[in-house]
Design an enzyme around this catalytic site. Structure first.
Site: not given
Length: 245
Positions: A154-155
């Protein structure tokens, strides 16, 4: 006589969570709003009706943010309804958490498609369509700095969105269009709360110095600032996180 033509915003992911709060705030600030949704038409239509009943102007548009044809049509439809687009806000995104070693690669492809390709497609259309004096606002996450385990894929997508945004700001030199990213901290939305137990949520709520979770309205306030008066803020990532490191 001052121009009373309302400014126009297109908000992707505008039917739920942070997107809904952004739509409501921009409508309250006098924007005509194009509200994009991916799957929940009833929710989007209800919000558009709420805005219209309150004296505002809103239309709904649908489509996969990663599909360039769908997003071209979304911009077309908002332009047809309101005459143009002044602000593009890309809140659409998905989040699936797991350690890198265990992460399912099919899920990885999905998160990259929505969060990164989607941001690129919307940014590309916005770069072509947003009118002089406008703003493009993408979304990242404060976890690019806090680096919580389990957030790796996600990051990775959100860090890429930050880099894309900063470069686009420079590519639009001379067009009087600002391009920025909002990076929320822990915010009480279904996307954030899903799959977390009460202990984890409580710990995250205590992490910022303000000792609470952010609310969608807190993030919408940052967007409204970048969409309106913040004409000298450009090529930046604004961390809206209550002071989370």
């Amino acid at each position: 006589m001052a121009d009373r033509t309302p400014r126009v915003a297109l908000v992707t992911g505008g039917s739920g969570g942070i997107g809904k709060a952004v739509v409501e705030r921009l409508a309250a600030d006098g924007f005509a709003v194009g509200m994009h949704y991916a799957g929940n038409q009833a929710k989007a239509d209800a919000l558009a009706a709420q805005i219209s009943d309150s004296g505002g102007r809103a239309v709904t548009v649908a489509g996969d943010v990663a599909d360039e044809g769908a997003m071209e049509t979304a911009f077309d439809d908002v332009e047809a309804a309101f005459g143009g687009v002044d602000v593009a806000v890309n809140t659409a995104g998905i989040m699936a958490l797991s350690p890198v070693a265990d992460y399912d690669l099919e899920q990885f492809d999905r998160i990259v498609r929505t969060n990164l390709r989607g941001a690129f497609v919307v940014s590309q259309q916005a770069a072509r369509r947003v009118r002089t004096g406008g703003a493009i606002i993408n979304f990242s996450t404060s976890v690019t700095r806090s680096r919580f385990p389990g957030y790796g894929p996600y990051v990775a997508t959100k860090a890429a969105v930050e880099a894309l945004t900063l470069i686009l700001a420079r590519e639009l030199r001379g067009k009087d269009i600002t391009v920025n990213t909002v990076a929320p901290g822990p915010t009480a939305t279904p996307l954030f709360l899903d799959g977390k137990d009460e202990e984890s949520i409580g710990a995250l709520a205590q992490a910022p110095p303000l000792e609470r979770l952010g609310q969608p309205e807190d993030i919408a306030e940052a967007v409204a600032f970048l969409a309106g008066p913040a004409r000298w803020i450009n090529g930046q990532t604004l961390f809206a996180n209550g002071g989370l490191a």
